[in-house]
Design a protein around this motif. Structure first.
Motif, mmCIF file in Angstrom:
data_model
loop_
_atom_site.group_PDB
_atom_site.id
_atom_site.type_symbol
_atom_site.label_atom_id
_atom_site.label_comp_id
_atom_site.label_asym_id
_atom_site.label_seq_id
_atom_site.Cartn_x
_atom_site.Cartn_y
_atom_site.Cartn_z
ATOM 1 N N GLY A 128 -0.148 -9.579 -10.909
ATOM 2 C CA GLY A 128 -1.247 -9.645 -9.953
ATOM 3 C C GLY A 128 -0.764 -9.883 -8.535
ATOM 4 O O GLY A 128 -1.226 -9.229 -7.583
ATOM 5 N N LEU A 129 0.182 -10.817 -8.371
ATOM 6 C CA LEU A 129 0.742 -11.089 -7.044
ATOM 7 C C LEU A 129 1.478 -9.869 -6.510
ATOM 8 O O LEU A 129 1.354 -9.519 -5.324
ATOM 9 C CB LEU A 129 1.688 -12.284 -7.116
ATOM 10 N N GLY A 130 2.240 -9.198 -7.374
ATOM 11 C CA GLY A 130 2.972 -8.006 -6.954
ATOM 12 C C GLY A 130 2.038 -6.907 -6.480
ATOM 13 O O GLY A 130 2.296 -6.257 -5.453
ATOM 14 N N VAL A 131 0.937 -6.696 -7.200
ATOM 15 C CA VAL A 131 -0.034 -5.669 -6.799
ATOM 16 C C VAL A 131 -0.665 -6.029 -5.456
ATOM 17 O O VAL A 131 -0.837 -5.170 -4.579
ATOM 18 C CB VAL A 131 -1.112 -5.509 -7.889
ATOM 19 N N LEU A 132 -1.011 -7.307 -5.263
ATOM 20 C CA LEU A 132 -1.612 -7.735 -3.992
ATOM 21 C C LEU A 132 -0.644 -7.556 -2.825
ATOM 22 O O LEU A 132 -1.039 -7.115 -1.735
ATOM 23 C CB LEU A 132 -2.048 -9.195 -4.091
ATOM 24 N N LEU A 133 0.636 -7.881 -3.035
ATOM 25 C CA LEU A 133 1.641 -7.714 -1.978
ATOM 26 C C LEU A 133 1.850 -6.239 -1.649
ATOM 27 O O LEU A 133 1.993 -5.860 -0.476
ATOM 28 C CB LEU A 133 2.954 -8.365 -2.390
ATOM 29 N N ALA A 134 1.888 -5.390 -2.692
ATOM 30 C CA ALA A 134 2.018 -3.950 -2.457
ATOM 31 C C ALA A 134 0.800 -3.425 -1.701
ATOM 32 O O ALA A 134 0.921 -2.553 -0.819
ATOM 33 C CB ALA A 134 2.171 -3.213 -3.788
ATOM 34 N N LEU A 135 -0.382 -3.948 -2.027
ATOM 35 C CA LEU A 135 -1.603 -3.532 -1.325
ATOM 36 C C LEU A 135 -1.571 -3.967 0.134
ATOM 37 O O LEU A 135 -1.947 -3.197 1.031
ATOM 38 C CB LEU A 135 -2.826 -4.123 -2.033
ATOM 39 N N LEU A 136 -1.096 -5.198 0.388
ATOM 40 C CA LEU A 136 -0.980 -5.672 1.771
ATOM 41 C C LEU A 136 -0.058 -4.772 2.583
ATOM 42 O O LEU A 136 -0.386 -4.367 3.709
ATOM 43 C CB LEU A 136 -0.452 -7.111 1.773
ATOM 44 N N ALA A 137 1.109 -4.445 2.022
ATOM 45 C CA ALA A 137 2.047 -3.561 2.722
ATOM 46 C C ALA A 137 1.425 -2.199 2.975
ATOM 47 O O ALA A 137 1.575 -1.617 4.064
ATOM 48 C CB ALA A 137 3.334 -3.415 1.904
ATOM 49 N N THR A 138 0.702 -1.679 1.989
ATOM 50 C CA THR A 138 0.089 -0.358 2.123
ATOM 51 C C THR A 138 -0.950 -0.341 3.241
ATOM 52 O O THR A 138 -1.002 0.595 4.050
ATOM 53 C CB THR A 138 -0.571 0.055 0.792
ATOM 54 N N VAL A 139 -1.788 -1.390 3.306
ATOM 55 C CA VAL A 139 -2.825 -1.461 4.344
ATOM 56 C C VAL A 139 -2.186 -1.559 5.723
ATOM 57 O O VAL A 139 -2.588 -0.864 6.671
ATOM 58 C CB VAL A 139 -3.760 -2.659 4.090
ATOM 59 N N VAL A 140 -1.159 -2.408 5.861
ATOM 60 C CA VAL A 140 -0.503 -2.571 7.159
ATOM 61 C C VAL A 140 0.186 -1.285 7.576
ATOM 62 O O VAL A 140 0.108 -0.864 8.746
ATOM 63 C CB VAL A 140 0.504 -3.742 7.105
ATOM 64 N N TRP A 141 0.873 -0.626 6.632
ATOM 65 C CA TRP A 141 1.539 0.634 6.968
ATOM 66 C C TRP A 141 0.537 1.733 7.318
ATOM 67 O O TRP A 141 0.842 2.628 8.103
ATOM 68 C CB TRP A 141 2.430 1.080 5.806
#
Length: 314
Positions: free
Chosen positions: A29-42
């Motif tokens: 769950g944490l990994g998915v949230l971190l990947a989502l954060l990076a995706t939104v920022v990028w």
């Protein structure tokens, strides 16, 4: 008495298995949230990159991006990097290769693409990189599973339809082809992250790649200054540079690297399929670009594929 002891042992093992399972689910769950954060920022960085395309030469934009990023992470990463300097020297070959694909080439190609294609196309085509990540993962011996493969194919179909504006025959320009090269470079970087020496801390690795990236770009930066001249420092140029330097570099790269370490490049890559959805949302909010029914359908396919492919097994 023996039966009671066995029962206690079995109960303790069950609790340990439950705790281990809960921990794995929490990490996913944490990994998915971190990947989502990076995706939104990028996603925001494509808008910023497109905005700089007429004022800041690509090589100069990328060079200053990494200078800003290195300065931004120095207060947090310098101490760890200094303590691990011997490890960093020992693994300098691996770190340089990861820097080449993830920092130097990828971002320079993105800025080059921004000269001749739209931010929306940039974000959409970059969503092709999860397919390459999955291929790398499969070559590395990782089993993807039928559900994840189907989800990836569903999301990929949504991306292709979004690029083709509702039809599969696609017509790519020069900037679009540059973005496919960027997708390959980023996928290679993500695959390399799985081989990062565990003893090197995340912040130490991050600041090392930022500094190496700036050094690799220094000769090209000097040539660009001589041939193209510098750029004028105005709010229209400094603002986007600060965004891509601090958020798209320091914050997003740290989040992505941590996500890959937790859930692997293939599963993190599935979350990356959300890129065109994020870019479309930012385009609506910042640029007033409207989204039609066909685009909404494509986004639904992407979201459904991502949900299916990134879900954990019961």
């Amino acid at each position: 008495m023996a039966v009671t002891d066995r029962a206690r042992t079995t109960s303790r093992e069950d609790r340990q298995q439950t705790t281990s399972s809960t921990g794995r689910k929490g990490a996913v769950g944490l990994g998915v949230l971190l990947a989502l954060l990076a995706t939104v920022v990028w996603s925001g960085s494509f808008v910023a990159t497109r905005g700089m395309s007429g004022t800041v030469p690509p090589v100069q934009a990328v060079f200053w991006r990494w200078i800003i990023a290195a300065v931004a992470v120095t207060p947090f990463a310098a101490r760890q990097a200094w303590r691990q300097r011997a490890l960093i020297r020992e693994h300098i070959g691996y770190t340089s290769l990861a820097t080449l694909f993830g920092v130097t080439l990828y971002n320079t190609i993105v800025h080059q693409a921004g000269l001749t294609t739209s931010a929306s196309n940039m974000g959409t085509i970059m969503a092709a990189s999860p397919v390459i990540m999955a291929l790398y993962a499969r070559l590395g011996g990782e089993r993807l599973g039928a559900r994840r493969v189907f989800g990836m194919l569903l999301a990929a179909l949504g991306v292709l339809l979004l690029v083709g504006k509702g039809s599969l025959p696609l017509d790519f320009g020069a900037g679009d082809l540059w973005m496919f090269a960027a997708a390959f470079s980023f996928a290679t970087y993500s695959a390399l992250l799985k081989r990062k020496p565990a003893e090197i801390g995340g912040l130490a690795f991050l600041i090392t790649t930022f500094v190496l990236g700036a050094l690799m770009l220094a000769p090209a930066y000097a040539i660009s200054l001589h041939v193209q001249g510098g750029f004028e420092a105005t709010p229209a140029t400094i603002g986007p540079l600060l965004y891509v330097g601090v958020f798209s570099s320091a914050v997003a790269f740290f989040s992505w690297n941590k996500a890959v370490s937790l859930i692997g490049a293939a599963r993190a890559g599935v979350v990356y399929y959300l890129q065109p959805v994020c870019v479309a949302g930012l385009g609506l909010l910042l640029l007033g670009e409207r989204t039609g029914p066909a685009q909404l359908l494509c986004m639904a396919l992407i979201l459904g594929g991502v949900a299916l492919a990134s879900a954990t097994r019961r």
